[in-house]
Write a protein that holds these residues in place. Sequence first.
Motif, PDB file in Angstrom:
ATOM      1  N   MET A  21       0.839  -1.180   0.000  1.00 38.67           N
ATOM      2  CA  MET A  21       0.000   0.000   0.000  1.00 38.67           C
ATOM      3  C   MET A  21       0.885   1.245   0.000  1.00 38.67           C
ATOM      4  SD  MET A  21      -3.035   0.997   2.542  1.00 38.67           S
ATOM      5  CE  MET A  21      -3.644   2.632   2.556  1.00 38.67           C
ATOM      6  N   SER A  22       0.436   2.248  -0.701  1.00 38.94           N
ATOM      7  CA  SER A  22       1.191   3.482  -0.829  1.00 38.94           C
ATOM      8  C   SER A  22       0.682   4.524   0.159  1.00 38.94           C
ATOM      9  CB  SER A  22       1.044   4.019  -2.247  1.00 38.94           C
ATOM     10  OG  SER A  22       1.628   5.290  -2.347  1.00 38.94           O
ATOM     11  N   ASP A  23       1.592   5.333   0.658  1.00 43.20           N
ATOM     12  CA  ASP A  23       1.221   6.448   1.528  1.00 43.20           C
ATOM     13  C   ASP A  23       0.931   7.710   0.726  1.00 43.20           C
ATOM     14  OD1 ASP A  23       1.534   4.936   3.822  1.00 43.20           O
ATOM     15  OD2 ASP A  23       3.615   5.548   4.107  1.00 43.20           O
ATOM     16  N   TYR A  24       1.096   7.659  -0.603  1.00 41.77           N
ATOM     17  CA  TYR A  24       0.837   8.817  -1.442  1.00 41.77           C
ATOM     18  C   TYR A  24      -0.658   8.969  -1.658  1.00 41.77           C
ATOM     19  CZ  TYR A  24       5.769   8.263  -2.614  1.00 41.77           C
ATOM     20  OH  TYR A  24       7.114   8.141  -2.551  1.00 41.77           O
ATOM     21  N   TYR A  25      -1.110  10.206  -1.770  1.00 40.65           N
ATOM     22  CA  TYR A  25      -2.512  10.464  -2.075  1.00 40.65           C
ATOM     23  C   TYR A  25      -2.615  11.776  -2.834  1.00 40.65           C
ATOM     24  CZ  TYR A  25      -2.051  13.380   2.081  1.00 40.65           C
ATOM     25  OH  TYR A  25      -1.623  14.305   2.988  1.00 40.65           O
ATOM     26  N   ASN A  26      -3.709  11.970  -3.507  1.00 37.80           N
ATOM     27  CA  ASN A  26      -3.934  13.159  -4.312  1.00 37.80           C
ATOM     28  C   ASN A  26      -4.200  14.349  -3.388  1.00 37.80           C
ATOM     29  OD1 ASN A  26      -4.801  15.169  -5.995  1.00 37.80           O
ATOM     30  ND2 ASN A  26      -6.202  13.883  -7.161  1.00 37.80           N
ATOM     31  N   ALA A  27      -3.339  15.352  -3.456  1.00 38.35           N
ATOM     32  CA  ALA A  27      -3.506  16.567  -2.655  1.00 38.35           C
ATOM     33  C   ALA A  27      -3.365  17.811  -3.529  1.00 38.35           C
ATOM     34  CB  ALA A  27      -2.484  16.584  -1.522  1.00 38.35           C
ATOM     35  N   PHE A  28      -3.761  17.680  -4.791  1.00 30.57           N
ATOM     36  CA  PHE A  28      -3.621  18.794  -5.724  1.00 30.57           C
ATOM     37  C   PHE A  28      -4.418  20.021  -5.304  1.00 30.57           C
ATOM     38  CE2 PHE A  28      -1.398  15.971  -8.433  1.00 30.57           C
ATOM     39  CZ  PHE A  28      -0.707  16.761  -9.334  1.00 30.57           C
ATOM     40  N   GLU A  29      -5.464  19.852  -4.495  1.00 24.62           N
ATOM     41  CA  GLU A  29      -6.297  20.989  -4.121  1.00 24.62           C
ATOM     42  C   GLU A  29      -5.540  22.031  -3.304  1.00 24.62           C
ATOM     43  OE1 GLU A  29      -6.500  18.075  -0.781  1.00 24.62           O
ATOM     44  OE2 GLU A  29      -6.751  17.869  -2.930  1.00 24.62           O
ATOM     45  N   MET A  30      -4.394  21.684  -2.730  1.00 21.70           N
ATOM     46  CA  MET A  30      -3.644  22.666  -1.943  1.00 21.70           C
ATOM     47  C   MET A  30      -2.578  23.385  -2.770  1.00 21.70           C
ATOM     48  SD  MET A  30      -1.363  20.206   0.533  1.00 21.70           S
ATOM     49  CE  MET A  30      -0.513  21.535   1.331  1.00 21.70           C
ATOM     50  N   SER A  31      -2.489  23.084  -4.047  1.00 22.69           N
ATOM     51  CA  SER A  31      -1.470  23.666  -4.907  1.00 22.69           C
ATOM     52  C   SER A  31      -2.083  24.619  -5.924  1.00 22.69           C
ATOM     53  CB  SER A  31      -0.732  22.546  -5.650  1.00 22.69           C
ATOM     54  OG  SER A  31       0.157  23.082  -6.606  1.00 22.69           O
ATOM     55  N   PRO A  32      -1.380  25.704  -6.263  1.00 27.75           N
ATOM     56  CA  PRO A  32      -1.873  26.580  -7.328  1.00 27.75           C
ATOM     57  C   PRO A  32      -1.609  25.997  -8.721  1.00 27.75           C
ATOM     58  CG  PRO A  32       0.191  27.424  -6.482  1.00 27.75           C
ATOM     59  CD  PRO A  32      -0.184  26.244  -5.613  1.00 27.75           C
ATOM     60  N   VAL A  33      -0.843  24.908  -8.808  1.00 29.95           N
ATOM     61  CA  VAL A  33      -0.488  24.325 -10.092  1.00 29.95           C
ATOM     62  C   VAL A  33      -1.703  23.598 -10.668  1.00 29.95           C
ATOM     63  CG1 VAL A  33       1.072  22.749 -11.300  1.00 29.95           C
ATOM     64  CG2 VAL A  33       1.900  24.047  -9.316  1.00 29.95           C
ATOM     65  N   PRO A  34      -2.128  23.952 -11.890  1.00 29.35           N
ATOM     66  CA  PRO A  34      -3.295  23.292 -12.470  1.00 29.35           C
ATOM     67  C   PRO A  34      -2.979  21.864 -12.887  1.00 29.35           C
ATOM     68  CG  PRO A  34      -2.335  24.782 -14.069  1.00 29.35           C
ATOM     69  CD  PRO A  34      -1.568  24.969 -12.781  1.00 29.35           C
ATOM     70  N   ALA A  35      -4.013  21.050 -12.980  1.00 29.31           N
ATOM     71  CA  ALA A  35      -3.839  19.681 -13.470  1.00 29.31           C
ATOM     72  C   ALA A  35      -3.277  19.733 -14.887  1.00 29.31           C
ATOM     73  CB  ALA A  35      -5.176  18.940 -13.444  1.00 29.31           C
ATOM     74  N   PRO A  36      -2.346  18.829 -15.218  1.00 26.26           N
ATOM     75  CA  PRO A  36      -1.750  18.853 -16.552  1.00 26.26           C
ATOM     76  C   PRO A  36      -2.788  18.545 -17.625  1.00 26.26           C
ATOM     77  CG  PRO A  36      -0.713  17.179 -15.153  1.00 26.26           C
ATOM     78  CD  PRO A  36      -1.822  17.791 -14.376  1.00 26.26           C
ATOM     79  N   GLY A  37      -2.625  19.149 -18.753  1.00 25.09           N
ATOM     80  CA  GLY A  37      -3.503  18.896 -19.877  1.00 25.09           C
ATOM     81  C   GLY A  37      -3.251  19.904 -20.969  1.00 25.09           C
ATOM     82  N   PRO A  38      -3.734  19.632 -22.157  1.00 21.98           N
ATOM     83  CA  PRO A  38      -3.456  20.538 -23.273  1.00 21.98           C
ATOM     84  C   PRO A  38      -4.074  21.922 -23.086  1.00 21.98           C
ATOM     85  CG  PRO A  38      -5.015  18.822 -23.909  1.00 21.98           C
ATOM     86  CD  PRO A  38      -4.531  18.481 -22.532  1.00 21.98           C
ATOM     87  N   ASP A  39      -5.123  22.028 -22.273  1.00 24.18           N
ATOM     88  CA  ASP A  39      -5.770  23.318 -22.056  1.00 24.18           C
ATOM     89  C   ASP A  39      -5.478  23.894 -20.672  1.00 24.18           C
ATOM     90  OD1 ASP A  39      -6.926  23.173 -24.588  1.00 24.18           O
ATOM     91  OD2 ASP A  39      -8.658  22.065 -23.831  1.00 24.18           O
ATOM     92  N   ALA A  40      -4.471  23.359 -19.982  1.00 23.31           N
ATOM     93  CA  ALA A  40      -4.149  23.852 -18.641  1.00 23.31           C
ATOM     94  C   ALA A  40      -3.789  25.328 -18.713  1.00 23.31           C
ATOM     95  CB  ALA A  40      -2.995  23.065 -18.040  1.00 23.31           C
ATOM     96  N   ALA A  41      -4.437  26.122 -17.890  1.00 21.39           N
ATOM     97  CA  ALA A  41      -4.184  27.561 -17.854  1.00 21.39           C
ATOM     98  C   ALA A  41      -3.431  27.899 -16.572  1.00 21.39           C
ATOM     99  CB  ALA A  41      -5.504  28.328 -17.899  1.00 21.39           C
ATOM    100  N   PRO A  42      -2.430  28.764 -16.668  1.00 22.61           N
ATOM    101  CA  PRO A  42      -1.699  29.145 -15.452  1.00 22.61           C
ATOM    102  C   PRO A  42      -2.594  29.948 -14.526  1.00 22.61           C
ATOM    103  CG  PRO A  42      -1.019  30.515 -17.285  1.00 22.61           C
ATOM    104  CD  PRO A  42      -1.952  29.482 -17.852  1.00 22.61           C
ATOM    105  N   PRO A  43      -2.368  29.836 -13.224  1.00 21.23           N
ATOM    106  CA  PRO A  43      -3.114  30.687 -12.305  1.00 21.23           C
ATOM    107  C   PRO A  43      -2.668  32.139 -12.463  1.00 21.23           C
ATOM    108  CG  PRO A  43      -1.453  29.453 -11.120  1.00 21.23           C
ATOM    109  CD  PRO A  43      -1.421  28.971 -12.536  1.00 21.23           C
ATOM    110  N   GLU A  44      -3.464  33.041 -11.933  1.00 17.33           N
ATOM    111  CA  GLU A  44      -3.100  34.455 -11.949  1.00 17.33           C
ATOM    112  C   GLU A  44      -1.868  34.675 -11.063  1.00 17.33           C
ATOM    113  OE1 GLU A  44      -4.620  36.965 -13.682  1.00 17.33           O
ATOM    114  OE2 GLU A  44      -5.803  35.368 -14.622  1.00 17.33           O
ATOM    115  N   LEU A  45      -1.149  35.748 -11.344  1.00 15.39           N
ATOM    116  CA  LEU A  45      -0.077  36.147 -10.438  1.00 15.39           C
ATOM    117  C   LEU A  45      -0.715  36.383  -9.072  1.00 15.39           C
ATOM    118  CD1 LEU A  45       1.859  38.640 -12.734  1.00 15.39           C
ATOM    119  CD2 LEU A  45       2.334  36.220 -12.331  1.00 15.39           C
ATOM    120  N   PHE A  46      -0.025  35.996  -7.992  1.00 13.00           N
ATOM    121  CA  PHE A  46      -0.618  36.038  -6.656  1.00 13.00           C
ATOM    122  C   PHE A  46      -0.032  37.195  -5.859  1.00 13.00           C
ATOM    123  CE2 PHE A  46      -1.351  34.806  -2.289  1.00 13.00           C
ATOM    124  CZ  PHE A  46      -2.677  34.426  -2.342  1.00 13.00           C
TER     125      PHE A  46
END
Length: 178
Positions: A1-26
Motif C-alpha cells: 500500500m502506498s502512503d501517497y494520495y492526491n492533494a492537488f487541491e492545496m497547490s496553485p499548479v493546475p492539473a496537466p492537460g493541453p488546455d491547462a491555464a496558469p493561475p493568476e499572479l498572486f
Amino acid sequence: MSDYYNAFEMSPVPAPGPDAAPPELFRGIYGMPAFVTIPTSDLAASVDFWTRGLGFFELFGIPGRLVHLRRWAFQDVLLVSAESVPAQPPAMSCSFACVLSQIDSLVEACRAVRPDAVEGPQDTPWNTRDVTVTTPENARIVFTAAKPFDPASQEARNLAAIGITPPDAGRGDHGEHA
C-alpha cells in the motif's frame, strides 16, 4: 500500500492537460513556506531579467537592499544586494512550476533579455517539459511543466515503478490525510 494520495487541491499548479491555464499572479501576503534568496551585484538588472524574462513581479522592495519577487502563490524569490556573485552557475538549481503553454513564450522572453540564458526545452522521464535558465546572478532556474498523462506511456511506467499512480487508479478516498 502506498502512503501517497492526491492533494492537488492545496497547490496553485493546475492539473496537466493541453488546455491547462496558469493561475493568476498572486499578490496576497502569507507566511512563506519556502523561498529562494539570490544575491545580486546589480539589483536593477536582476529585477529586469526576472520580471521581463521569467514573468515574476515585484511584490515589494527595500531600495538598494532587497526586492521580493513573486509569480504564482508559493513561488517567492528574494533578490538581495551583494558585493559579487559566483563566476559560474552552481550544480544546484531551483525549479518553478509552469504550464506547457508558457514554455515557448518563456524561452522567447528570456532570450530577448539575455540571448544565451536558456537551455532546452527538454522532456524528462518523469513526464515534464523543462527549461533551464541561467540568470544574471548565475542562478540555475528550471521551469517545469507537467505534460498530459498518458497511462500507456513510458513516463507512466516510470512513475508507477516508484509507486506514483494516477488519482483514479483504484486507491480509495484519502481525505483523512488532508
